[in-house]
Design an enzyme around this catalytic site. Structure first.
Site, mmCIF file in Angstrom:
data_model
loop_
_atom_site.group_PDB
_atom_site.id
_atom_site.type_symbol
_atom_site.label_atom_id
_atom_site.label_comp_id
_atom_site.label_asym_id
_atom_site.label_seq_id
_atom_site.Cartn_x
_atom_site.Cartn_y
_atom_site.Cartn_z
ATOM 1 N N LYS A 183 0.807 -1.223 0.000
ATOM 2 C CA LYS A 183 0.000 0.000 0.000
ATOM 3 C C LYS A 183 0.840 1.273 0.000
ATOM 4 O O LYS A 183 0.425 2.287 -0.568
ATOM 5 C CB LYS A 183 -0.975 0.005 1.176
ATOM 6 C CG LYS A 183 -0.387 -0.192 2.551
ATOM 7 C CD LYS A 183 -1.493 -0.248 3.604
ATOM 8 C CE LYS A 183 -0.948 -0.590 4.982
ATOM 9 N NZ LYS A 183 -0.550 -2.020 5.079
ATOM 10 N N THR A 184 2.031 1.247 0.614
ATOM 11 C CA THR A 184 2.866 2.447 0.600
ATOM 12 C C THR A 184 3.377 2.726 -0.806
ATOM 13 O O THR A 184 3.309 3.873 -1.289
ATOM 14 C CB THR A 184 4.050 2.311 1.566
ATOM 15 O OG1 THR A 184 3.552 2.149 2.897
ATOM 16 C CG2 THR A 184 4.930 3.551 1.521
ATOM 17 N N GLU A 201 -2.853 6.535 2.425
ATOM 18 C CA GLU A 201 -2.639 5.129 2.741
ATOM 19 C C GLU A 201 -3.558 4.768 3.900
ATOM 20 O O GLU A 201 -3.587 5.462 4.920
ATOM 21 C CB GLU A 201 -1.176 4.915 3.112
ATOM 22 C CG GLU A 201 -0.804 3.493 3.412
ATOM 23 C CD GLU A 201 0.686 3.338 3.653
ATOM 24 O OE1 GLU A 201 1.070 2.417 4.407
ATOM 25 O OE2 GLU A 201 1.466 4.130 3.101
#
Length: 449
Positions: A118-119, A160
């Site tokens: 996700k980052t 995020e």
């Protein structure tokens, strides 16, 4: 929660998510202060922005300071002196995830979630959308903006979304991305089934479009009620967007993208690995939907070097040293597989497990994926917010790996690891320091030779 608020205090302000929100609020004109246990590079950056930061967490930091809102991270316990004072004096308090949602839900929010990836995906999204001038809060430093957050001047807000403590359920995004669903953070969720239920709620809370990875075996099996779903894949052509003709060379990946039957042309990444091709697909889908200039998007993706500590090459001369935040078996496996596409003699992974609960729950998976390296060096477990009560250690990973091949070595100190690595590695080798704790310091120490 921000009504009639001027003075905001962040307890645990050095956290990547906390600091991002703190920087946004100070730029928006709020008086911001906070505390943490030690100084970091991001501490100085925030101080230069005018944020007062206390090192150490004691009652005096918050007593009689006129705090209107107390923001706290997952690491802050009820026994924390600052937290205790706030409760006893009825000061308004809010979790970090709630504050993010409080701000983000007013915008065309794009929330990126997943057990891992996700980052990188949210950072890619941020870079691709720069022409739209979005607000940004992500879990890593993006070199293109030299920060983990950005004040925008548009309706878009890219963030995020953190599933670790279910704080992502406060967010009601207009658009969401889910990269994968795997067992993690069981110390909070209890069971894998609970994690899957949380992701179901997150996807169903998405108002306009949820973009989901079909290559993750678990996501298609979720009980999703939301009908506004887009699927992406690097393996399956029966999806709304997929990558084909994937070609990898030293450090670069080229591929074509098909969206709803239309070929969007060739894309190229400068960060290796098929998992990063996958990460780029929801970015490309949304950028195309939002009428971004696709030539610019292609250029930005080509020049994207990753968020700091996400497959970050910190030295490339006699041997290559890479630092990576991977701390879950799925992430570790993807990183090792990406490194294997490079030219090298031997691949060494120096791994620092993150938290006792994760290590115990996924012990055999850690041993399995780490065994794919030629040499494995293990540091002590980084406890984070946990206590050593589970009877697990890095020695257990070493033992499991060495049952099949004598390639794992455990050392209790970074000095011993540094000496061992320097004695074993030579020109043409790759060394990846890996973990979510302070293992990155080892690469810096090696560079000091």
């Amino acid at each position: 929660m921000l009504t009639n608020v001027r003075n905001v205090y962040f307890s645990g302000i050095n956290g990547i998510g906390m600091s991002g929100l703190a920087k946004i609020l100070v730029k928006e004109g709020y008086n911001v202060a906070g505390s943490d246990l030690e100084r970091k590079a991001i501490t100085q950056e925030m101080e230069e922005m005018g944020i007062k930061i206390y090192i150490g967490q004691v009652e005096e930091n918050v007593k009689d300071k006129g705090i209107d809102l107390f923001v706290y991270s997952t690491a802050i316990r009820e026994t924390n002196p600052e937290y205790r004072y706030v409760v006893e004096n009825n000061i308004k308090k809010i979790k970090r995830g709630q504050l993010l949602a409080e701000i983000m839900n007013k915008f065309e929010g794009i929330a990126v979630a997943g057990t891992h990836g996700k980052t990188t995906t949210s950072s890619m999204m941020s870079v691709a959308f720069l022409e739209k001038d979005p607000f940004i809060v992500v879990g890593g430093i993006i070199p293109e903006i030299n920060s983990n957050s950005k004040i925008g001047n548009s309706e878009y807000f890219i963030a995020e979304a953190d599933e670790s403590d279910n704080s992502f359920l406060y967010i009601k995004p207009k658009y969401s991305v889910v990269t994968n669903v795997e067992p993690d953070h069981l110390e909070h969720h209890g069971t894998y089934e609970n994690i899957k239920k949380s992701f179901e709620k997150f996807i169903d809370s998405t108002e306009k479009l949820a973009i989901l990875c079909k290559d993750c075996t678990e996501i298609p099996e979720l009980n999703i009620k939301n009908k506004n779903i887009v699927w992406y894949s690097i393996k399956k052509e029966d999806t709304h967007i997929f990558a084909t003709n994937i070609r990898m060379s030293e450090g670069h990946t080229k591929y074509e993208v098909i969206k709803n039957g239309k070929n969007l042309g060739e894309f190229e990444l400068s960060i290796p690995g098929e998992h990063n091709v996958s990460n780029s697909l929801p970015v490309i889908y949304l950028a195309h939907e939002m009428n971004c200039n696709m030539d610019t998007v292609k250029e930005r993706l080509l020049n994207f070097k990753g968020a700091n500590r996400r497959y970050q090459v910190i030295y490339d001369d006699k041997m290559r040293i890479i630092d990576d935040y991977a701390h879950h078996p799925g992430e570790i496996e993807a990183t090792i597989e990406a490194a294997r596409k490079l030219k090298y003699k031997r691949l060494c992974v120096v791994f620092q497990p993150h938290t006792y609960s994760r290590t115990k729950a996924l012990l055999e998976d850690f041993a399995r994926v780490l065994s794919k390296a030629d040499l494995v060096v293990l540091a002590d477990i980084y406890a984070a917010r946990e206590k050593d009560t589970l009877g697990v250690s890095s020695k257990d990973i070493e033992t499991l790996i060495n049952k099949k091949s004598q390639k794992a070595y455990y050392f209790p100190t970074f000095d011993e690891i540094e000496s061992f690595v320097l004695s074993k590695l030579d020109k043409g080798d790759i060394c990846i320091t890996m973990g979510a704790g302070d293992i990155y310091k080892l690469g810096e120490d090696i560079l000091g030779i």
